[in-house]
Design an enzyme around this catalytic site. Structure first.
Site, PDB file in Angstrom:
ATOM      1  N   HIS A  68       1.001  -0.998   0.000  1.00  0.00           N
ATOM      2  CA  HIS A  68       0.002  -0.068   0.135  1.00  0.00           C
ATOM      3  C   HIS A  68       0.645   1.298  -0.010  1.00  0.00           C
ATOM      4  O   HIS A  68       1.991   1.222   0.598  1.00  0.00           O
ATOM      5  CB  HIS A  68      -0.843  -0.009   1.369  1.00  0.00           C
ATOM      6  CG  HIS A  68      -1.882   1.094   1.236  1.00  0.00           C
ATOM      7  ND1 HIS A  68      -1.601   2.486   1.724  1.00  0.00           N
ATOM      8  CD2 HIS A  68      -3.292   0.987   0.935  1.00  0.00           C
ATOM      9  CE1 HIS A  68      -2.705   3.085   1.633  1.00  0.00           C
ATOM     10  NE2 HIS A  68      -3.781   2.242   1.321  1.00  0.00           N
ATOM     11  N   ASP A 122       3.104  -3.527   8.405  1.00  0.00           N
ATOM     12  CA  ASP A 122       1.870  -2.815   8.054  1.00  0.00           C
ATOM     13  C   ASP A 122       0.703  -3.805   8.210  1.00  0.00           C
ATOM     14  O   ASP A 122       0.397  -4.645   7.578  1.00  0.00           O
ATOM     15  CB  ASP A 122       1.917  -2.158   6.913  1.00  0.00           C
ATOM     16  CG  ASP A 122       0.553  -1.563   6.246  1.00  0.00           C
ATOM     17  OD1 ASP A 122      -0.563  -1.402   7.132  1.00  0.00           O
ATOM     18  OD2 ASP A 122       0.567  -1.065   5.121  1.00  0.00           O
ATOM     19  N   GLN A 177      -4.532  -4.304   7.571  1.00  0.00           N
ATOM     20  CA  GLN A 177      -5.580  -5.208   6.949  1.00  0.00           C
ATOM     21  C   GLN A 177      -5.345  -6.400   7.994  1.00  0.00           C
ATOM     22  O   GLN A 177      -6.415  -7.284   7.907  1.00  0.00           O
ATOM     23  CB  GLN A 177      -5.273  -5.694   5.549  1.00  0.00           C
ATOM     24  CG  GLN A 177      -5.357  -4.413   4.518  1.00  0.00           C
ATOM     25  CD  GLN A 177      -6.798  -3.706   4.603  1.00  0.00           C
ATOM     26  OE1 GLN A 177      -7.914  -4.600   5.263  1.00  0.00           O
ATOM     27  NE2 GLN A 177      -6.993  -2.664   4.175  1.00  0.00           N
ATOM     28  N   LYS A 220     -10.048   1.012  10.512  1.00  0.00           N
ATOM     29  CA  LYS A 220      -9.931  -0.710   9.862  1.00  0.00           C
ATOM     30  C   LYS A 220     -10.304  -1.561  10.966  1.00  0.00           C
ATOM     31  O   LYS A 220     -10.606  -2.666  10.166  1.00  0.00           O
ATOM     32  CB  LYS A 220      -8.741  -0.889   8.835  1.00  0.00           C
ATOM     33  CG  LYS A 220      -8.695   0.363   7.598  1.00  0.00           C
ATOM     34  CD  LYS A 220      -7.389  -0.311   6.916  1.00  0.00           C
ATOM     35  CE  LYS A 220      -7.212   1.031   5.922  1.00  0.00           C
ATOM     36  NZ  LYS A 220      -8.096   1.176   4.891  1.00  0.00           N
ATOM     37  N   CYS A 225      -4.955   2.330  -3.789  1.00  0.00           N
ATOM     38  CA  CYS A 225      -3.567   3.061  -3.147  1.00  0.00           C
ATOM     39  C   CYS A 225      -2.525   1.937  -3.180  1.00  0.00           C
ATOM     40  O   CYS A 225      -1.534   1.756  -2.278  1.00  0.00           O
ATOM     41  CB  CYS A 225      -3.723   3.395  -1.739  1.00  0.00           C
ATOM     42  SG  CYS A 225      -4.906   4.849  -1.702  1.00  0.00           S
TER      43      CYS A 225
END
Length: 437
Positions: free
Chosen positions: A123, A195, A198, A221, A363
């Site tokens: 991303h 990261d 998600q 999220k 993105c």
């Protein structure tokens, strides 16, 4: 969709908007089917309850003697413990509150004392910030194994301070073996950043067991859409770096000649913090930790499999995948429909069926270029998704392919919309929507 083996699959948690009714372009209304969890997930009931309980006590933190200030301060600092427990953070890892994942990664980028290695599947939030001290991009291979070998080769060829890697692809949901990558990075004298924007809403993360040095994710999220995110990581780089923002709250003492900065986390939390957002994030961590891990996994895998099975039966539907040997993925399905622009399909699903999906490049422009598509559709599953929602999406795509849309659509500045648009919106019909513009 009747060919798939049926089973009861109710929502695993109550989320805001679960009973939302939306207008249809052809008239009437229907229940909203939300397949855009990967962009922003609705708030859990436990989250909205905690925010509502704290709101009357909202006040300045850390420097107020009033009772409300003391309550707000206690809630704000206690939230660090909720996040740390949720991730099983190490004793040397600090919890820094930010606005979102992008904010957290930019904060860390200013602290890294050297090059950062990334994959080209990231991303933009985990791709763009690392240029400050040197970014080295490793192109992903067609398999996870070959991709890992490329990472090994890069780290062995030249020292790097940090390996910044996705926990789960925001486009396809595919997972990488984080514990193995952490071990590889450490063998090369490199730290690892995950990261987890998600990953955190879908899978349990154990920082100690996996050997992860830094991790970032967003509240919005993770069922806490109140404007807070978090960076968790080892203290030394955070203490040695210049404050992310210069201002009150980040200091121990200030004179006309200089300043003594506070250590992390306060060092990087200048200004009045988002107390309600942080409380919401902590509530989400507590709620997610309280769910049965096996039940959550089975719910997600069943619905994801049901969605893929249904879409496979529709002619012209093609799935996006990064690695042909990836063994696991979170509940994200990215696909295209031959003969239809993704934006047009998304507009059709919304206008005629009350279904929300995401379209575009997510993105992740380098990844979409690797996969050979200009844009795609993304359906993402969450705790509030049901089998009925999945079947509605599959049936709507099947109807589109076999019969075409029932309404006209036009593209303006890259945005597809019904032509004409008959649904009320706040910008065009004063008082018709909650924001009442």
């Amino acid at each position: 969709m009747t060919a798939f083996a049926d089973r009861s699959c109710a929502p695993l948690a109550t989320v805001s908007g679960c009973d939302l009714r939306v207008p249809l372009v052809q008239g009437g209304e229907t229940g909203y089917a939300n397949f855009d969890y990967a962009a922003s997930a609705p708030a859990l009931a436990q989250v909205t309850d905690r925010v509502a309980a704290l709101l009357p006590y909202y006040a300045s933190v850390h420097r107020g003697a009033g009772y409300a200030s003391r309550i707000s301060t206690d809630c704000y600092e206690a939230a660090r413990g909720s996040v740390a427990r949720f991730l099983n953070a190490d004793d040397d890892q600090v919890v820094v509150f930010t606005r979102n994942t992008t904010d957290a990664l930019n904060l860390l980028a200013a602290c890294v004392p050297g090059d950062t290695v990334v994959l080209d599947v990231e991303h933009h939030a985990n791709f763009l910030p690392w240029t400050r001290h040197g970014r080295r991009v490793v192109p992903a291979a067609d398999t996870v194994e070959e991709t890992i070998q490329r990472v090994v080769a890069e780290l062995c060829a030249k020292p790097a301070a940090l390996l910044a890697i996705t926990g789960a692809s925001n486009v396809t949901g595919e997972l990488l073996p984080l514990e193995r990558l952490a071990w590889i990075a450490h063998q090369c004298g490199t730290r690892i950043l995950v990261d987890a924007a998600q990953l955190a809403p879908h899978r349990r993360i154990d920082l100690r067991a996996a050997g992860i040095d830094y991790l970032a994710f967003s509240g919005h999220k993770a069922y806490a859409p109140f404007g807070a995110g978090v960076l968790v990581g080892r203290r030394d780089w955070l203490d040695a770096a210049e404050p992310y923002l210069a201002g009150g709250g980040a200091v121990r003492a200030v004179s006309t000649d200089g300043v003594e900065w506070a250590p992390a986390p306060q060092r990087h939390e200048a200004g009045s913090p988002n107390v309600l957002g942080v409380a919401a994030l902590a509530a989400a961590c507590d709620a997610l930790a309280g769910l049965d891990e096996t039940e959550v996994l089975e719910h997600e895998r069943y619905l994801t499999h049901r969605l893929r099975y249904g879409l496979k039966t529709v002619p012209g539907v093609n799935f996006l995948r990064i690695w042909r040997d990836s063994a696991d993925a979170v509940g994200i399905v990215a696909f295209t429909v031959e003969g239809f622009e993704p934006g047009r399909v998304a507009a059709y699903l919304s206008a005629e069926h009350g279904i929300g999906v995401r379209d575009g490049r997510f993105c992740a422009h380098p990844l979409l270029a690797r996969l050979g598509v200009d844009a795609a559709l993304r359906a993402s599953i969450g705790l509030g998704t049901t089998a009925t929602d999945v079947d509605r999406l599959v049936d709507a795509i099947s109807t589109l392919v076999h019969k075409g849309p029932g309404w006209d659509y036009a593209e303006t500045d890259g945005q597809w919309n019904p032509a004409p648009e008959t649904r009320p919106f706040a910008a065009t019909d004063a008082g018709a929507a909650p924001c009442g513009f």
